[in-house]
Design a protein around this motif. Structure first.
Motif, short mmCIF file in Angstrom:
data_model
loop_
_atom_site.label_atom_id
_atom_site.label_comp_id
_atom_site.label_asym_id
_atom_site.label_seq_id
_atom_site.Cartn_x
_atom_site.Cartn_y
_atom_site.Cartn_z
N MET A 1 42.20 55.88 58.06
CA MET A 1 43.01 54.98 57.23
C MET A 1 42.79 53.55 57.71
SD MET A 1 46.54 57.19 56.83
CE MET A 1 46.66 57.63 58.57
N TYR A 2 42.78 52.63 56.77
CA TYR A 2 42.47 51.24 57.08
C TYR A 2 43.55 50.32 56.52
CZ TYR A 2 37.78 53.20 57.68
OH TYR A 2 36.69 53.95 58.06
N GLU A 3 44.14 49.51 57.39
CA GLU A 3 45.02 48.47 56.88
C GLU A 3 44.18 47.43 56.15
OE1 GLU A 3 48.82 45.75 58.30
OE2 GLU A 3 47.84 47.10 59.73
N LEU A 4 44.77 46.80 55.15
CA LEU A 4 44.03 45.89 54.28
C LEU A 4 44.58 44.47 54.34
CD1 LEU A 4 43.75 48.09 51.04
CD2 LEU A 4 41.97 47.73 52.76
N GLU A 5 43.68 43.51 54.15
CA GLU A 5 44.05 42.14 53.80
C GLU A 5 43.57 41.91 52.38
OE1 GLU A 5 42.20 39.66 56.70
OE2 GLU A 5 43.65 40.19 58.29
N ASN A 6 44.43 41.31 51.56
CA ASN A 6 44.18 41.27 50.12
C ASN A 6 44.08 39.85 49.58
OD1 ASN A 6 44.53 44.24 49.88
ND2 ASN A 6 46.63 43.75 50.46
N VAL A 7 43.47 39.73 48.43
CA VAL A 7 43.22 38.42 47.81
C VAL A 7 44.37 38.08 46.87
CG1 VAL A 7 41.69 37.09 46.32
CG2 VAL A 7 40.74 38.72 47.99
N LEU A 8 44.89 36.86 47.02
CA LEU A 8 45.96 36.36 46.17
C LEU A 8 45.36 35.42 45.13
CD1 LEU A 8 49.09 36.38 45.86
CD2 LEU A 8 49.10 34.31 47.26
N ARG A 9 45.57 35.70 43.86
CA ARG A 9 45.06 34.85 42.79
C ARG A 9 46.13 33.83 42.39
NH1 ARG A 9 40.46 36.46 39.64
NH2 ARG A 9 39.12 37.70 41.00
N PRO A 10 45.82 32.52 42.46
CA PRO A 10 46.83 31.48 42.20
C PRO A 10 46.79 30.95 40.77
CG PRO A 10 44.93 30.48 43.25
CD PRO A 10 44.60 31.95 43.08
N TYR A 11 46.77 31.84 39.78
CA TYR A 11 46.76 31.37 38.40
C TYR A 11 48.00 30.53 38.10
CZ TYR A 11 43.35 35.20 37.97
OH TYR A 11 42.29 36.05 38.15
N ALA A 12 47.84 29.59 37.18
CA ALA A 12 48.92 28.62 36.93
C ALA A 12 50.19 29.27 36.41
CB ALA A 12 48.43 27.57 35.93
N TRP A 13 50.08 30.44 35.75
CA TRP A 13 51.27 31.08 35.20
C TRP A 13 52.08 31.84 36.25
CZ3 TRP A 13 50.64 36.13 36.33
CH2 TRP A 13 49.34 36.65 36.35
N GLY A 14 51.61 31.89 37.48
CA GLY A 14 52.26 32.70 38.50
C GLY A 14 53.53 32.09 39.05
#
Length: 423
Positions: A1-14
């Protein structure tokens, strides 16, 4: 099992706060629209591999798609590879909409393959603004509401949409205002006895845009904000006003009146097959989909709208809202199974002292903890995940059990995604 680092998308509607608040970390200060958890090549998660001897030499970190490519059958399972190929077939997102997303539709598998091949052959750059098909996969999806979640979802019956436009026509008459010519034309479109033809005609008239649509939208908005009665259509017409504030005169403003206006309570879910026109308006949710980024836009956006391709992709059948109920497999676990082979969603809630919950895992899985902490155990080892943490669970490590953490003072809540194949 692998802990993850994830990508955050900064779209303007967020939202600037919702994802950070859910995961228990400081906000970035900008919009945080989507957290991608998976192996999509555009934004793959990073697997922390420092304790994995097989992946030694990678500095303790590796993109999840690259890790899977080392040994697809080990990480995905032979059945998944046989059906979906050597890629993780699903993508999990935490989605936080502060403003409306674009009106959009996703292609079928055949449409995606044909469209991708056509644009590849034509030499259209995959990053081009005019590119429709980023990959050769379809993108069925579902959304599970964590907060009240507002959306447009699929065509309502033509007769219902006609009733809304007839109400607007009556409002103009009662106020002694000149009726925009577009409204009688839409009433004629929607009166056609063949419902798909009626919806196609009305949608096609609106998506064509132009001065008549913009002028009609402006006249309708002026009537509504000056006090015209919304009658039985308060939610629909209030949505028209709010959408126009974001996208003045956009064809999607009036197209919204052709669609089901829905409001999901926390814990409710809907699924979205190919051809379903939809737009998320506001809310925080767990979104799951096939691993694709293929979107045909139909309004409420400054981005490219390919009207001919859009019209070929939409299914013009009116249908009820495709709500998705949960199957309770055992205490503390709910499974949401949409009619797609690529994915299913599990909600696991554990109170202190609760018995462990076995994940209904077929192939690989990903999991994210949004409250408390959990301990995962498998035949290959165990992994503790705190609030906000996520992990990739290879097929070769199943079965995985989710445990409440000893000494915890409150419940833990996690969401896991695996394929929709039978475990």
């Amino acid at each position: 099992m692998y802990e993850l680092e994830n990508v955050l998308r900064p779209y303007a509607w967020g939202s600037t706060t919702a994802i950070a608040g859910l995961l228990g970390r400081p906000a970035s200060g900008g919009p945080e629209a989507e957290l991608w958890i998976g192996a999509h090549p555009d934004s793959p998660s990073t697997a922390l591999t420092s304790t994995d001897g097989v992946a030694a030499g990678d500095g303790g970190r590796q993109a999840l798609d690259a890790l899977i490519a080392r040994d697809p059958e080990h990480y995905l399972g032979g059945e998944s590879v046989a059906e979906f190929g050597p890629r993780l077939p699903f993508l999990l997102k935490v989605l936080a909409a502060e403003r409306p997303l674009s009106l959009q539709v996703h292609p079928t598998q055949d449409q995606a393959r044909a469209g991708f091949a056509r644009e590849e052959a034509a030499g259209v750059d995959r990053g081009a603004a005019t590119r429709n098909y980023k990959d050769d996969n379809h993108k069925p999806e579902m959304i599970f509401a964590l907060t009240r979640f507002e959306a447009l979802c699929g065509f309502r019956p033509a007769a219902e949409s006609r009733a809304v436009f007839r109400h607007l026509a009556e409002c103009f008459g009662l106020a002694g205002l000149e009726l925009p010519p577009l409204i009688p034309r839409l009433l004629e479109d929607l009166a056609q006895p063949d419902e798909p033809a009626a919806l196609h005609a009305a949608f096609g008239r609106l998506i064509a845009g132009g001065e008549n649509v913009a002028q009609a939208t402006a006249s309708i908005i002026a009537a509504l904000v000056s006090g015209a009665s919304t009658g039985a259509y308060t939610a629909e017409l209030s949505t028209v006003v709010s959408l126009n504030e974001e996208y003045p005169g956009d064809p999607g403003v009036l197209i919204s009146l052709l669609l089901n206006r829905i409001s999901l309570a926390p814990g409710e879910a809907v699924y979205l097959p190919a051809g379903n026109v939809h737009a998320y308006l506001r809310g925080l949710g767990i979104e799951v989909m096939a691993s694709s980024d293929n979107v045909l836009r139909g309004g409420l956006t400054p981005k490219f709208v390919d009207v001919p391709e859009l019209l070929k992709t939409i299914g013009f059948e009116a249908a009820g809202v495709p709500r998705l109920g949960a199957e309770s497999t055992m205490l503390g676990q709910e499974v949401f199974r949409p009619p797609f082979r690529e994915f299913q969603l599990q909600r696991v809630q554990l109170f202190p002292g609760a018995e462990p919950v076995p994940l209904a895992q077929a192939g690989a899985a990903v999991i994210i903890v949004v409250s408390g902490a959990v301990m995962l155990d498998s035949p290959k080892g165990d992994l503790r995940l705190e609030r906000g943490a996520s992990a990739f669970l290879p097929a070769a490590e199943a079965p995985v059990n989710v445990h409440a953490v000893a000494g915890a003072t409150g419940p833990a809540l996690a969401f896991a995604v695996t394929t929709g194949m039978k475990a």
